[in-house]
Design a protein around this motif. Structure first.
Motif, PDB file in Angstrom:
ATOM      1  N   UNK A  68       0.846  -1.186   0.000  1.00 17.25           N
ATOM      2  CA  UNK A  68       0.000   0.000   0.000  1.00 17.25           C
ATOM      3  C   UNK A  68       0.874   1.225   0.000  1.00 17.25           C
ATOM      4  N   UNK A  69       0.257   2.383  -0.158  1.00  7.14           N
ATOM      5  CA  UNK A  69       1.049   3.593  -0.192  1.00  7.14           C
ATOM      6  C   UNK A  69       0.204   4.844  -0.312  1.00  7.14           C
ATOM      7  N   UNK A  70       0.883   5.916  -0.734  1.00  7.17           N
ATOM      8  CA  UNK A  70       0.288   7.249  -0.792  1.00  7.17           C
ATOM      9  C   UNK A  70       0.718   7.939  -2.079  1.00  7.17           C
ATOM     10  N   UNK A  71      -0.206   8.701  -2.634  1.00  8.70           N
ATOM     11  CA  UNK A  71       0.098   9.488  -3.815  1.00  8.70           C
ATOM     12  C   UNK A  71      -0.608  10.836  -3.655  1.00  8.70           C
ATOM     13  N   UNK A  72       0.158  11.922  -3.691  1.00 10.26           N
ATOM     14  CA  UNK A  72      -0.408  13.264  -3.683  1.00 10.26           C
ATOM     15  C   UNK A  72      -0.433  13.729  -5.126  1.00 10.26           C
ATOM     16  N   UNK A  73      -1.624  14.062  -5.621  1.00 10.35           N
ATOM     17  CA  UNK A  73      -1.769  14.460  -7.020  1.00 10.35           C
ATOM     18  C   UNK A  73      -2.520  15.779  -7.122  1.00 10.35           C
ATOM     19  N   UNK A  74      -2.300  16.444  -8.227  1.00  9.78           N
ATOM     20  CA  UNK A  74      -3.060  17.629  -8.579  1.00  9.78           C
ATOM     21  C   UNK A  74      -3.798  17.278  -9.862  1.00  9.78           C
ATOM     22  N   UNK A  75      -5.128  17.337  -9.819  1.00 13.29           N
ATOM     23  CA  UNK A  75      -5.926  16.923 -10.973  1.00 13.29           C
ATOM     24  C   UNK A  75      -7.204  17.757 -11.018  1.00 13.29           C
ATOM     25  N   UNK A  76      -7.540  18.247 -12.202  1.00 12.87           N
ATOM     26  CA  UNK A  76      -8.727  19.084 -12.352  1.00 12.87           C
ATOM     27  C   UNK A  76      -9.997  18.295 -12.655  1.00 12.87           C
ATOM     28  N   UNK A  77      -9.911  16.984 -12.759  1.00  8.27           N
ATOM     29  CA  UNK A  77     -11.063  16.167 -13.134  1.00  8.27           C
ATOM     30  C   UNK A  77     -11.231  15.001 -12.168  1.00  8.27           C
ATOM     31  N   UNK A  78     -12.281  15.012 -11.338  1.00 11.15           N
ATOM     32  CA  UNK A  78     -12.466  13.902 -10.399  1.00 11.15           C
ATOM     33  C   UNK A  78     -12.683  12.562 -11.089  1.00 11.15           C
ATOM     34  N   UNK A  79     -13.166  12.571 -12.323  1.00 10.46           N
ATOM     35  CA  UNK A  79     -13.346  11.305 -13.035  1.00 10.46           C
ATOM     36  C   UNK A  79     -12.003  10.675 -13.401  1.00 10.46           C
ATOM     37  N   UNK A  80     -11.003  11.495 -13.654  1.00  9.66           N
ATOM     38  CA  UNK A  80      -9.655  10.958 -13.892  1.00  9.66           C
ATOM     39  C   UNK A  80      -9.148  10.273 -12.630  1.00  9.66           C
ATOM     40  N   UNK A  81      -9.362  10.907 -11.482  1.00  7.92           N
ATOM     41  CA  UNK A  81      -8.950  10.316 -10.204  1.00  7.92           C
ATOM     42  C   UNK A  81      -9.699   9.002  -9.989  1.00  7.92           C
ATOM     43  N   UNK A  82     -10.983   9.006 -10.269  1.00  2.09           N
ATOM     44  CA  UNK A  82     -11.788   7.782 -10.113  1.00  2.09           C
ATOM     45  C   UNK A  82     -11.280   6.670 -11.036  1.00  2.09           C
TER      46      UNK A  82
END
Length: 106
Positions: free
Chosen positions: A51-65
């Motif tokens: 397991x782990x962690x990722x800090x991201x900057x993204x303007x589209x929640x669907x991309x994150x999903x």
């Protein structure tokens, strides 16, 4: 918007199931490329753990999903986050508003 994405291994079954899941995870991950609108700022794995962690900057929640749906052997959690000093500023504004109501001056 910044998101802190965490993941933990989903319970599998036998040791052979875990071994097969590890192979598949690496097979899929090594083919993956981050989308242009998905800027990874921090990407780390917990030592001795799956397991782990990722800090991201993204303007589209669907991309994150979509990213969180890519590896079903993991349970993902994506939480929107803000810089601590921004949070402190709005918390101070909320306190001032609340105090004004308590004082009868709002």
């Amino acid at each position: 918007m910044k998101y802190m994405i965490t993941w933990n291994e989903r319970p599998q079954g036998s040791p052979a199931d875990y071994e097969n899941a590890q192979k598949r995870i690496l097979e899929v991950f090594l083919q993956w490329q981050a989308p242009a609108n998905f800027k990874i700022e921090v990407f780390v794995v917990r030592v001795g753990d799956w397991g782990g962690y990722m800090l991201v900057d993204c303007d589209d929640p669907l991309t994150v999903h979509k990213i969180c749906s890519m590896l079903p052997s993991f349970v993902f959690e994506a939480r929107p986050v803000v810089p601590v000093m921004d949070a402190v500023r709005v918390e101070q504004e909320a306190i001032a508003f609340r105090d004004a109501i308590d004082a009868g001056t709002a």
